[in-house]
Design an enzyme around this catalytic site. Structure first.
Site, short mmCIF file in Angstrom:
data_model
loop_
_atom_site.label_atom_id
_atom_site.label_comp_id
_atom_site.label_asym_id
_atom_site.label_seq_id
_atom_site.Cartn_x
_atom_site.Cartn_y
_atom_site.Cartn_z
N HIS A 72 0.83 -1.21 0.00
CA HIS A 72 0.00 0.00 0.00
C HIS A 72 0.87 1.26 0.00
O HIS A 72 1.82 1.36 0.76
CB HIS A 72 -0.90 0.02 1.24
CG HIS A 72 -2.10 -0.87 1.11
ND1 HIS A 72 -3.20 -0.77 1.93
CD2 HIS A 72 -2.38 -1.86 0.23
CE1 HIS A 72 -4.10 -1.68 1.57
NE2 HIS A 72 -3.62 -2.36 0.55
N TYR A 199 -9.24 4.96 8.12
CA TYR A 199 -9.38 5.24 9.56
C TYR A 199 -10.46 6.31 9.68
O TYR A 199 -10.27 7.44 9.24
CB TYR A 199 -8.07 5.75 10.14
CG TYR A 199 -6.98 4.69 10.23
CD1 TYR A 199 -6.79 3.96 11.39
CD2 TYR A 199 -6.14 4.43 9.14
CE1 TYR A 199 -5.80 2.98 11.48
CE2 TYR A 199 -5.15 3.45 9.22
CZ TYR A 199 -4.99 2.74 10.40
OH TYR A 199 -4.01 1.77 10.49
N PRO A 291 -4.20 -0.67 19.06
CA PRO A 291 -4.06 -1.17 17.69
C PRO A 291 -4.05 -0.07 16.62
O PRO A 291 -3.65 -0.32 15.49
CB PRO A 291 -5.28 -2.08 17.51
CG PRO A 291 -6.26 -1.60 18.52
CD PRO A 291 -5.48 -1.09 19.67
N LYS A 295 1.03 -1.01 15.32
CA LYS A 295 2.46 -1.04 15.67
C LYS A 295 2.90 -2.26 16.48
O LYS A 295 4.09 -2.49 16.66
CB LYS A 295 2.83 0.22 16.48
CG LYS A 295 2.79 1.49 15.65
CD LYS A 295 3.87 1.49 14.60
CE LYS A 295 3.73 2.59 13.59
NZ LYS A 295 4.15 2.21 12.26
N TYR A 383 3.82 6.11 10.35
CA TYR A 383 3.02 4.96 9.92
C TYR A 383 3.89 3.90 9.25
O TYR A 383 3.74 2.71 9.52
CB TYR A 383 1.91 5.42 8.96
CG TYR A 383 0.81 4.40 8.81
CD1 TYR A 383 -0.33 4.46 9.62
CD2 TYR A 383 0.91 3.35 7.89
CE1 TYR A 383 -1.33 3.51 9.51
CE2 TYR A 383 -0.09 2.40 7.78
CZ TYR A 383 -1.22 2.50 8.59
OH TYR A 383 -2.21 1.55 8.49
#
Ligand code: APR
Ligand code: PHB
Length: 388
Positions: A72, A199, A291, A295, A383
């Site tokens: 991604h 998200y 979550p 990570k 990220y």
């Protein structure tokens, strides 16, 4: 029994460490309380930082990931119907790999078997002894009491393991934040609603649209800690998810029966130091992240990176510097990932008794991501994972 490094716990941290050490000619014994089938039944997050991807390749377990994993370039953040995309590749030149932790663990077990590594399952009563002297581990296996002598012990036995508690309380310091909600997660054999993760922040609470493969979706909604899985029918779950996703996305959602449903609380936790004498903690044994941002596994891999390199130097060159600095090296990166997970959690969830001011701050943070390439870069670096 005798070995060089005794590894407590056969989750991803313990197995990856064992795999890297064996390939470097360092002997290990992995002691796992559960059966292999039980370990593989746990469903966890599914996003790998690029550093984790490279480590798995280096450990010789990257082939299936490279075939089946989804690379991604970015992800979406939404608030109501407003959506912001963070393009990781554009912002910081890195990507992530979507590949389930269950699959990673599966590949590690296969690889360990192929190289003949020693992994004992169904081990009970593990106890660590003389950690500042001639370390050894005792346990029961198939009804027999066993003593395992070793040079070092790697505590990879997760949050509920015995290793962390083997460090005397007077040298240990704990840092903890418990969030007042959980995530209800479902797995469903339906096509993912988007080809990237979403998200979603909403007045009704957070939601996440994720995936495992083109016919397997993973979705979550924020729920109060008092909710039980039995309270949530499939129909209720899909209805709630649709309300929280941007309406254009919700219109595309394909629903179906769920094949797994569970609720997990959210918590941030760090125990310092990560080394005591001959004991080294790795992964969930030393720290837990919420979550949000996925990570958990990546931090376990990062600890294993520092520890495996340190063992290679110690055994190969007689240089124990990496072992001496392990706790400081690993913790520096742990705290950066803690900050990232905490900040994304705080920005995206609906908190009980949250003031209008705090909600505006969340909106403003999202607006900042939209307006500022610098903000997107910071998010993308966190990220996709800071360098080791
Ligand atoms: N003796 C032997 N094994 C034990 C003991 C014990 N006393 N206590 C726990 N274990 C085993 C557990 O059964 C589990 O298989 O240790 C393993 C720890 O694995 P994880 O909990 O998966 O932790 P870790 O390997 O650090 O992986 C971190 O996986 O747990 C997720 O969310 C976590 O994504 C993160 C990543
Ligand atoms: C998941 O796919 O399970 C997942 C993905 C990203 C997260 C958390 C969980 O931040």
């Amino acid at each position: 029994m005798k070995t060089q490094v005794a590894i407590i716990g056969g989750g991803p941290a313990g197995l990856l460490l064992s795999q890297l050490l064996n390939r470097a000619g360092i002997a290990t014994v992995v002691l796992e309380r559960r059966s292999r089938a039980y370990v593989l039944s746990r469903i966890r997050a599914g996003v790998l930082e690029w550093g984790t991807v490279e480590m798995l390749r280096e450990a010789g377990v990257g082939a299936r990931m490279d075939r089946e994993g989804l690379v991604h370039d970015g992800c979406w953040l939404s608030r109501g119907d407003a959506m912001v995309r963070v393009d990781f590749k554009e912002a910081c030149g890195r990507q992530v790999m979507v590949y389930g932790q269950t699959e990673v663990t599966h590949d590690l077990y296969d690889a360990q078997e192929a190289i003949g590594a020693v992994v004992l399952h169904g081990v009970e009563d593990v106890a660590l002894h003389d950690l500042t002297g001639a370390a050894y581990v005792t346990f029961t296996h198939e009804g027999q009491a066993v003593r395992l002598d070793c040079d070092y012990v790697a505590g990879c036995d997760g949050f509920h393991g015995v290793s962390r508690g083997s460090i005397p309380p007077e040298v240990r310091r704990e840092f903890e934040k418990v969030y007042p909600f959980g995530w209800l997660g479902v797995l469903s054999e339906t096509p993912p609603v988007d080809h990237e993760l979403i998200y979603a922040s909403h007045e009704r609470g957070f939601a996440l649209a994720s995936m495992r493969n083109p016919m397997l979706s993973r979705y979550y909604v924020q729920v109060p800690l008092t909710d039980r899985v039995e309270d949530w029918s499939d129909a209720a779950f899909w209805a709630e998810l649709k309300l929280r996703l941007p309406s254009a996305v919700a219109a595309q959602l394909v629903t179906g029966p769920t094949i797994e449903k569970s609720i997990a609380p959210l918590r941030s936790f760090v125990s310092e130091p990560m080394r005591w004498g001959r004991l080294f903690l790795c992964g969930d044994a030393a720290h837990i992240v919420p979550p949000t941002g996925a990570k958990g596994l990546n931090l376990a891999a990062s600890d294993v990176h520092y520890l495996s390199e340190a063992f290679k130097r110690a055994y190969g060159k007689g240089n124990t510097g990496g072992l001496e600095s392990y706790s400081a090296d690993a913790l520096a990166r742990v705290w950066q990932a803690m900050r990232f997970s905490w900040s994304l959690t705080m920005m995206m969830h609906r908190f009980p008794e949250q003031s209008d001011y705090e909600r505006r701050m969340q909106e403003t943070e999202l607006a900042l991501l939209e307006r500022s390439a610098t903000a997107r870069r910071l998010m993308a670096e966190g990220y996709t994972g800071l360098p080791f």
